[in-house]
Motif scaffolding. Structure first.
Motif, PDB file in Angstrom:
ATOM      1  N   ARG A   1      34.457 -78.238 -56.090  1.00  0.00           N
ATOM      2  CA  ARG A   1      35.170 -78.299 -57.359  1.00  0.00           C
ATOM      3  C   ARG A   1      34.513 -79.295 -58.312  1.00  0.00           C
ATOM      4  O   ARG A   1      34.422 -79.051 -59.514  1.00  0.00           O
ATOM      5  CB  ARG A   1      36.623 -78.688 -57.086  1.00  0.00           C
ATOM      6  N   VAL A   2      34.039 -80.379 -57.781  1.00  0.00           N
ATOM      7  CA  VAL A   2      33.423 -81.410 -58.608  1.00  0.00           C
ATOM      8  C   VAL A   2      32.191 -80.866 -59.320  1.00  0.00           C
ATOM      9  O   VAL A   2      31.981 -81.137 -60.506  1.00  0.00           O
ATOM     10  CB  VAL A   2      33.055 -82.642 -57.742  1.00  0.00           C
ATOM     11  N   CYS A   3      31.406 -80.073 -58.633  1.00  0.00           N
ATOM     12  CA  CYS A   3      30.207 -79.505 -59.258  1.00  0.00           C
ATOM     13  C   CYS A   3      30.587 -78.511 -60.344  1.00  0.00           C
ATOM     14  O   CYS A   3      30.002 -78.514 -61.422  1.00  0.00           O
ATOM     15  CB  CYS A   3      29.334 -78.824 -58.213  1.00  0.00           C
ATOM     16  N   ARG A   4      31.563 -77.656 -60.058  1.00  0.00           N
ATOM     17  CA  ARG A   4      31.965 -76.626 -61.021  1.00  0.00           C
ATOM     18  C   ARG A   4      32.533 -77.249 -62.287  1.00  0.00           C
ATOM     19  O   ARG A   4      32.075 -76.974 -63.395  1.00  0.00           O
ATOM     20  CB  ARG A   4      32.988 -75.705 -60.354  1.00  0.00           C
ATOM     21  N   GLU A   5      33.514 -78.092 -62.124  1.00  0.00           N
ATOM     22  CA  GLU A   5      34.158 -78.687 -63.285  1.00  0.00           C
ATOM     23  C   GLU A   5      33.315 -79.821 -63.866  1.00  0.00           C
ATOM     24  O   GLU A   5      33.325 -80.056 -65.070  1.00  0.00           O
ATOM     25  CB  GLU A   5      35.556 -79.156 -62.911  1.00  0.00           C
ATOM     26  N   GLY A   6      32.556 -80.493 -63.014  1.00  0.00           N
ATOM     27  CA  GLY A   6      31.658 -81.532 -63.498  1.00  0.00           C
ATOM     28  C   GLY A   6      30.547 -80.961 -64.368  1.00  0.00           C
ATOM     29  O   GLY A   6      30.164 -81.569 -65.371  1.00  0.00           O
ATOM     30  N   ALA A   7      30.056 -79.793 -64.000  1.00  0.00           N
ATOM     31  CA  ALA A   7      29.036 -79.144 -64.822  1.00  0.00           C
ATOM     32  C   ALA A   7      29.617 -78.747 -66.174  1.00  0.00           C
ATOM     33  O   ALA A   7      28.951 -78.892 -67.210  1.00  0.00           O
ATOM     34  CB  ALA A   7      28.474 -77.920 -64.104  1.00  0.00           C
ATOM     35  N   ALA A   8      30.852 -78.277 -66.186  1.00  0.00           N
ATOM     36  CA  ALA A   8      31.493 -77.897 -67.452  1.00  0.00           C
ATOM     37  C   ALA A   8      31.720 -79.125 -68.337  1.00  0.00           C
ATOM     38  O   ALA A   8      31.402 -79.111 -69.527  1.00  0.00           O
ATOM     39  CB  ALA A   8      32.806 -77.172 -67.186  1.00  0.00           C
ATOM     40  N   ILE A   9      32.260 -80.184 -67.749  1.00  0.00           N
ATOM     41  CA  ILE A   9      32.487 -81.413 -68.524  1.00  0.00           C
ATOM     42  C   ILE A   9      31.155 -82.026 -68.956  1.00  0.00           C
ATOM     43  O   ILE A   9      31.009 -82.461 -70.096  1.00  0.00           O
ATOM     44  CB  ILE A   9      33.290 -82.447 -67.688  1.00  0.00           C
ATOM     45  N   GLY A  10      30.192 -82.056 -68.032  1.00  0.00           N
ATOM     46  CA  GLY A  10      28.882 -82.607 -68.381  1.00  0.00           C
ATOM     47  C   GLY A  10      28.214 -81.825 -69.495  1.00  0.00           C
ATOM     48  O   GLY A  10      27.632 -82.411 -70.412  1.00  0.00           O
ATOM     49  N   GLY A  11      28.303 -80.503 -69.430  1.00  0.00           N
ATOM     50  CA  GLY A  11      27.733 -79.678 -70.491  1.00  0.00           C
ATOM     51  C   GLY A  11      28.422 -79.907 -71.819  1.00  0.00           C
ATOM     52  O   GLY A  11      27.770 -79.996 -72.872  1.00  0.00           O
ATOM     53  N   ALA A  12      29.749 -80.021 -71.802  1.00  0.00           N
ATOM     54  CA  ALA A  12      30.496 -80.260 -73.040  1.00  0.00           C
ATOM     55  C   ALA A  12      30.186 -81.654 -73.602  1.00  0.00           C
ATOM     56  O   ALA A  12      30.025 -81.815 -74.821  1.00  0.00           O
ATOM     57  CB  ALA A  12      31.989 -80.106 -72.789  1.00  0.00           C
TER      58      ALA A  12
END
Length: 170
Positions: A9-20
């Motif tokens: 979950r951290v990678c999935r949502e972390g990638a979204a937050i990091g990209g934003a």
């Protein structure tokens, strides 16, 4: 990121937050560069940024950051209720990032044909988000949305072609 997002979950949502966050940071740098140095062009002349487009890029980046931040808690609640699975959230965040990318492309393009292509991209990305749950109502709404928007964009493309043909020097 696809396989990692399905497992962690951290990678999935972390990638979204990091990209934003990265998009927001780059938008601030873009606004600063345009304010201090004036309009900019890139990739020979396909991309163009002036004050208005830099402001719109900044606003789109802020809205995407808010959407991603809200989506994390909201989508976790949807998983807890059994309306979707952690596995499908990869598609959700991927579609959301696709939508953000093509919206930024709309703001930065300097070519009417590429603008049309980018607008069609926003249509497809939005359709993926609308039919995310794969329920009949969502699929029907997505189909109607695509039909309506593509029809409107076809008329816009026709108008663009007429405008180009009227402005062409023979």
């Amino acid at each position: 990121a696809y396989t990692l997002g399905m497992k962690w979950r951290v990678c999935r949502e972390g990638a979204a937050i990091g990209g934003a966050l990265l998009t927001g940071y780059l938008a601030v740098l873009l606004v600063k560069a345009v304010v201090t140095g004036g309009p900019m062009q890139g990739y020979p002349s396909s991309l163009y940024v002036d004050g208005l487009s830099a402001l719109v890029v900044l606003l789109v980046s802020i809205v995407i950051l808010v959407i991603v931040g809200y989506s994390i808690r909201y989508m976790e609640h949807q998983v807890e209720q059994g309306l979707t699975s952690h596995r499908r959230l990869v598609l959700y965040y991927g579609s959301l990032m696709l939508f953000a990318a093509v919206m930024l492309w709309v703001c930065l393009t300097n070519n009417m044909i590429w603008l049309y292509v980018a607008l069609e991209g926003t249509t497809l990305a939005t359709a993926l988000l609308v039919c995310f749950y794969w329920k009949w109502e969502g699929l029907e709404a997505s189909y109607k949305y695509v039909l309506l928007v593509v029809t409107g964009l076809c008329f816009a493309l026709f108008g663009t072609v007429l405008l180009y043909s009227a402005a062409a020097q023979y």
